[in-house]
Design an enzyme around this catalytic site. Structure first.
Site, PDB file in Angstrom:
ATOM      1  N   SER A 161       0.903  -1.234  -0.001  1.00  0.00           N
ATOM      2  CA  SER A 161       0.093  -0.112   0.014  1.00  0.00           C
ATOM      3  C   SER A 161       0.981   1.177   0.089  1.00  0.00           C
ATOM      4  O   SER A 161       0.592   2.252  -0.748  1.00  0.00           O
ATOM      5  CB  SER A 161      -0.851  -0.137   1.308  1.00  0.00           C
ATOM      6  OG  SER A 161      -0.359   0.178   2.417  1.00  0.00           O
ATOM      7  N   ASN A 162       2.019   1.275   0.597  1.00  0.00           N
ATOM      8  CA  ASN A 162       2.989   2.399   0.683  1.00  0.00           C
ATOM      9  C   ASN A 162       3.347   2.629  -0.778  1.00  0.00           C
ATOM     10  O   ASN A 162       3.669   3.545  -1.395  1.00  0.00           O
ATOM     11  CB  ASN A 162       3.942   2.247   1.544  1.00  0.00           C
ATOM     12  CG  ASN A 162       3.802   2.725   2.937  1.00  0.00           C
ATOM     13  OD1 ASN A 162       3.476   3.829   3.285  1.00  0.00           O
ATOM     14  ND2 ASN A 162       3.192   1.710   3.867  1.00  0.00           N
TER      15      ASN A 162
ATOM     16  N   ARG B 205      22.226 -13.983   5.596  1.00  0.00           N
ATOM     17  CA  ARG B 205      21.963 -12.555   5.401  1.00  0.00           C
ATOM     18  C   ARG B 205      23.031 -11.956   4.702  1.00  0.00           C
ATOM     19  O   ARG B 205      22.318 -11.186   3.523  1.00  0.00           O
ATOM     20  CB  ARG B 205      21.940 -12.039   6.880  1.00  0.00           C
ATOM     21  CG  ARG B 205      20.874 -10.931   6.928  1.00  0.00           C
ATOM     22  CD  ARG B 205      20.818 -10.540   8.378  1.00  0.00           C
ATOM     23  NE  ARG B 205      19.816 -11.266   9.211  1.00  0.00           N
ATOM     24  CZ  ARG B 205      18.372 -10.925   9.083  1.00  0.00           C
ATOM     25  NH1 ARG B 205      18.112  -9.939   8.231  1.00  0.00           N
ATOM     26  NH2 ARG B 205      17.671 -11.585   9.627  1.00  0.00           N
TER      27      ARG B 205
ATOM     28  N   ARG C 100      12.922  -7.396   5.968  1.00  0.00           N
ATOM     29  CA  ARG C 100      14.101  -7.662   6.031  1.00  0.00           C
ATOM     30  C   ARG C 100      15.030  -6.586   6.783  1.00  0.00           C
ATOM     31  O   ARG C 100      15.013  -5.388   6.495  1.00  0.00           O
ATOM     32  CB  ARG C 100      14.825  -8.066   4.858  1.00  0.00           C
ATOM     33  CG  ARG C 100      14.114  -9.133   4.098  1.00  0.00           C
ATOM     34  CD  ARG C 100      14.177 -10.428   4.675  1.00  0.00           C
ATOM     35  NE  ARG C 100      15.981 -10.891   4.756  1.00  0.00           N
ATOM     36  CZ  ARG C 100      16.261 -11.977   5.333  1.00  0.00           C
ATOM     37  NH1 ARG C 100      15.330 -12.626   6.085  1.00  0.00           N
ATOM     38  NH2 ARG C 100      17.424 -12.337   5.224  1.00  0.00           N
ATOM     39  N   ILE C 101      15.944  -7.072   7.778  1.00  0.00           N
ATOM     40  CA  ILE C 101      16.969  -6.181   8.352  1.00  0.00           C
ATOM     41  C   ILE C 101      18.088  -6.292   7.236  1.00  0.00           C
ATOM     42  O   ILE C 101      18.767  -7.163   7.193  1.00  0.00           O
ATOM     43  CB  ILE C 101      17.316  -6.529   9.841  1.00  0.00           C
ATOM     44  CG1 ILE C 101      15.797  -6.375  10.484  1.00  0.00           C
ATOM     45  CG2 ILE C 101      18.349  -5.581  10.361  1.00  0.00           C
ATOM     46  CD1 ILE C 101      16.324  -6.917  12.114  1.00  0.00           C
ATOM     47  N   LEU C 102      18.568  -5.115   6.857  1.00  0.00           N
ATOM     48  CA  LEU C 102      19.626  -4.778   5.720  1.00  0.00           C
ATOM     49  C   LEU C 102      20.749  -4.707   6.760  1.00  0.00           C
ATOM     50  O   LEU C 102      21.102  -3.651   7.803  1.00  0.00           O
ATOM     51  CB  LEU C 102      19.472  -3.905   5.149  1.00  0.00           C
ATOM     52  CG  LEU C 102      18.198  -4.207   3.987  1.00  0.00           C
ATOM     53  CD1 LEU C 102      17.684  -2.791   3.462  1.00  0.00           C
ATOM     54  CD2 LEU C 102      18.725  -5.137   2.985  1.00  0.00           C
TER      55      LEU C 102
ATOM     56  N   HIS D 119       8.451   3.895   9.309  1.00  0.00           N
ATOM     57  CA  HIS D 119       8.072   2.762  10.856  1.00  0.00           C
ATOM     58  C   HIS D 119       7.084   3.337  11.387  1.00  0.00           C
ATOM     59  O   HIS D 119       6.735   4.380  11.565  1.00  0.00           O
ATOM     60  CB  HIS D 119       9.491   2.974  11.586  1.00  0.00           C
ATOM     61  CG  HIS D 119       9.375   2.023  12.760  1.00  0.00           C
ATOM     62  ND1 HIS D 119       9.422   0.600  12.723  1.00  0.00           N
ATOM     63  CD2 HIS D 119       8.924   2.365  14.052  1.00  0.00           C
ATOM     64  CE1 HIS D 119       9.003   0.292  13.873  1.00  0.00           C
ATOM     65  NE2 HIS D 119       8.910   1.175  14.611  1.00  0.00           N
TER      66      HIS D 119
ATOM     67  N   ASP E 252      15.641   0.753  12.843  1.00  0.00           N
ATOM     68  CA  ASP E 252      14.892   1.770  13.166  1.00  0.00           C
ATOM     69  C   ASP E 252      15.555   3.128  13.561  1.00  0.00           C
ATOM     70  O   ASP E 252      14.961   3.983  14.343  1.00  0.00           O
ATOM     71  CB  ASP E 252      13.746   1.431  14.139  1.00  0.00           C
ATOM     72  CG  ASP E 252      12.865   0.552  13.169  1.00  0.00           C
ATOM     73  OD1 ASP E 252      12.358  -0.600  14.049  1.00  0.00           O
ATOM     74  OD2 ASP E 252      12.709   0.298  11.972  1.00  0.00           O
TER      75      ASP E 252
HETATM   76  C1  GRF Z   1       2.568  -1.894   7.490  1.00  0.00           C
HETATM   77  O1  GRF Z   1       2.314  -2.451   8.762  1.00  0.00           O
HETATM   78  C2  GRF Z   1       3.120  -0.578   7.693  1.00  0.00           C
HETATM   79  O2  GRF Z   1       2.966   0.037   8.848  1.00  0.00           O
HETATM   80  C3  GRF Z   1       4.540  -0.972   7.577  1.00  0.00           C
HETATM   81  O3  GRF Z   1       4.704  -1.943   6.719  1.00  0.00           O
HETATM   82  C4  GRF Z   1       3.393  -2.832   6.614  1.00  0.00           C
HETATM   83  C5  GRF Z   1       3.014  -3.061   5.237  1.00  0.00           C
HETATM   84  O4  GRF Z   1       2.892  -1.923   4.375  1.00  0.00           O
HETATM   85  N1  GRF Z   1       5.157   0.553   7.026  1.00  0.00           N
HETATM   86  P1  GRF Z   1       2.449  -2.116   2.899  1.00  0.00           P
HETATM   87  O5  GRF Z   1       0.919  -2.154   2.778  1.00  0.00           O
HETATM   88  O6  GRF Z   1       3.037  -3.130   2.401  1.00  0.00           O
HETATM   89  O7  GRF Z   1       3.126  -0.846   2.245  1.00  0.00           O
END
Ligand code: GRF
Length: 224
Positions: A15-16, A67, A93-95, A111, A147
């Site tokens: 979604s982002n 990793r 994933r943690i880079l 975050h 983070d």
């Molecule tokens: C969500 O929990 C958002 O808060 C975090 O990643 C998760 C999935 O986001 N940034 P998205 O819909 O895949 O962008």
């Protein structure tokens, strides 16, 4: 002026990613998105990228011994696209330090908490358990601390009495979709940059993140 190029990394629904695609299509984000990479073949965001005509790649972490090998393969692949920006959008994933230093100053993450509060996972439930009245999300540059990179912009939402983790997450996600493209827009315009471990906006070091409230953003010249 040549447009900056943003490669976007996902692991889930995207979604982002969609917020970035929409911002580019609306003309509010002057960037090219040449590539979307997922570490999971079943990520719904891959379909969003394809629907927008964006090249996709799947680099599964489970295909690598460790990793570092995964990070190296990811860095090699991304390097071919010469990204000015690497946008972690729900990338789970943690880079490692090698990857972060290779692309130092060019990696963004969002975050779902008001950092430095609640780094790590399950932020919404932790906020509810703590009885906090405010929650939100933070866009930050990525450094080698989880983070922990310098924050750029934060959006806050109220915690309502009848909230559970799902309703709170949904409210935060809405704000993510607003502030993430705004941060990228200002990088695209050359106004926002990372230097010596700090965030600089219009030549001034940001001592604390911009708070996403329309009036405050207008004062800082952030477009809405
Ligand atoms: C969500 O929990 C958002 O808060 C975090 O990643 C998760 C999935 O986001 N940034 P998205 O819909 O895949 O962008």
């Amino acid at each position: 002026m040549k447009k900056k190029r943003a490669a976007i990394l996902i692991s889930g629904g995207g979604s982002n990613l969609q917020a970035f695609i929409d911002a580019v299509e609306a003309g509010s984000l002057a960037m090219d998105i040449p590539l979307v990479v997922s570490n999971r073949p079943d990520a719904g965001g891959l379909e969003r990228a394809r629907a927008a005509g964006i090249e996709t790649a799947v680099i599964e972490h489970s295909a690598f011994d460790n990793r570092d090998e995964f990070d190296r393969a990811l860095a090699e692949y991304l390097g071919r696209y010469q990204p000015d920006l690497i946008v972690l959008a729900g990338f789970m994933r943690i880079l490692g330090v090698e990857f972060v230093s290779r692309f130092s100053g060019r990696i963004l993450n969002i975050h779902p908490s008001l950092l430095p509060a609640y780094p790590g996972l399950d932020t919404h439930q932790r906020v509810l358990d703590a009885g906090d009245r405010w929650h939100g999300c933070t866009v930050h540059f990525v450094n080698e601390q989880l983070d922990g990179g310098p924050p750029i912009i934060q959006g806050r939402v109220p915690v309502l009495d009848d909230d559970d983790a799902a309703t709170l997450a949904a409210r935060v996600l809405e704000v993510e979709h607003t502030i993430y493209p705004i941060a990228a827009e200002h990088i695209a315009e050359g106004r926002l940059r990372y230097r010596d471990g700090e965030v600089w906006l219009d030549g001034e070091m940001l001592s604390e993140p911009i708070q996403y409230r329309p009036q405050v953003l207008r004062e800082h010249g952030f477009a809405l």
